[in-house]
Design an enzyme around this catalytic site. Structure first.
Site, PDB file in Angstrom:
ATOM      1  N   HIS A 201     -16.530   7.831  24.416  1.00  0.00           N
ATOM      2  CA  HIS A 201     -15.546   8.298  25.875  1.00  0.00           C
ATOM      3  C   HIS A 201     -16.681   9.791  26.178  1.00  0.00           C
ATOM      4  CE1 HIS A 201     -12.502   5.585  23.659  1.00  0.00           C
ATOM      5  NE2 HIS A 201     -12.819   5.292  24.464  1.00  0.00           N
TER       6      HIS A 201
HETATM    7  S1  FES Z   1     -14.427  10.411  22.975  1.00  0.00           S
HETATM    8 FE1  FES Z   1     -13.013   8.688  22.108  1.00  0.00          FE
HETATM    9  S2  FES Z   1     -13.260   8.684  20.561  1.00  0.00           S
HETATM   10 FE2  FES Z   1     -14.441  10.008  21.499  1.00  0.00          FE
END
Ligand code: FES
Length: 236
Positions: A201
């Site tokens: 993410h």
């Molecule tokens: S940024 Fe979501 S799991 Fe690492």
């Protein structure tokens, strides 16, 4: 008149004689009943006390020990003590086996601590090892990287933490390779801050493993570790 008197006397005599006869008959009736009662009491009952064998006390005389009371007591003490010792040994063995089965096995204990030879990790390089099923990042930091980690304004960080508080020796950075967002494994030497980048993410960690950008709320976790001697690292 004299004749009448004589007749009435004779009549009274006869009446008195007849009245004495009735008690005699009554007495004879009682006697008959008593005879019947005598007949009943002479009945021989099978439950009569003293005749049943169930009331007989058996003779245990042949089982009585011929040894002295002191010798018998000694034997009793020996038996009670011996059985107690055997029971205690059995209970100890049972509890011991239960605890051994419940404790961690040898391979699990071996995984509880991991020893790393730091001489094999050149400066400026990362190594990933597995510890308790999780990746652990070990970074041999350069002097430039240490300086960069220390020049950050800590108060501006999402999870404020000095670099000194995250390391025992400035050149060795040790931390769990698990993103604090949802648990992905970040990529080393990547991201906007030259540290680690989580592609899941888009979380960016700096060269001290602190979160700088993206959805992750916390810095990468530092596990328990120690340097038992020069060139040796023990994690766990
Ligand atoms: S940024 Fe979501 S799991 Fe690492």
């Amino acid at each position: 008149m004299a004749a009448l008197t004589h007749a009435s006397r004779a009549c009274l005599r006869a009446t008195s004689s007849s009245s004495t006869a009735a008690p005699v008959r009554a007495l004879s009736t009682t006697a008959v009943r008593n005879d019947n009662a005598t007949t009943w009491t002479s009945y021989s009952s099978p439950f009569k006390a003293g005749t049943s064998k169930a009331n007989n006390v058996p003779d245990f005389g042949k089982y009585v020990s011929s040894a002295s009371p002191g010798k018998n007591k000694l034997f009793q003490y020996f038996m009670v003590g011996g059985m107690g010792a055997i029971t205690a040994a059995g209970a100890k063995s049972t509890v011991q086996e239960f605890l051994v089965n419940m404790s961690a096995s040898a391979d699990v204990l071996a995984m509880a601590k991991v020893e790393v030879d730091l001489n094999t990790i050149p400066e400026g390089k990362n190594v990933i090892i597995k510890w308790r099923g999780k990746p652990v990042f070990i970074r041999h930091r350069t002097q430039d990287e240490i300086a960069e980690a220390n020049k950050v304004n800590v108060q501006s960080l999402r999870d404020p933490q000095n670099d000194d508080d995250r390391v025992q020796k400035p050149e060795w950075l040790v931390m769990l390779g698990v993103c604090t967002h949802l648990g992905c494994v970040p990529i080393g030497e990547a991201g906007d801050y030259g540290g680690w980048f989580c592609p899941c993410h888009g979380s960016h960690y700096d060269i001290s493993g602190r979160i700088r950008k993206g959805p992750a709320p916390l810095n990468l976790e530092v596990p328990a570790y120690d340097f038992p001697e020069d060139g040796k690292l023990v994690i766990g």
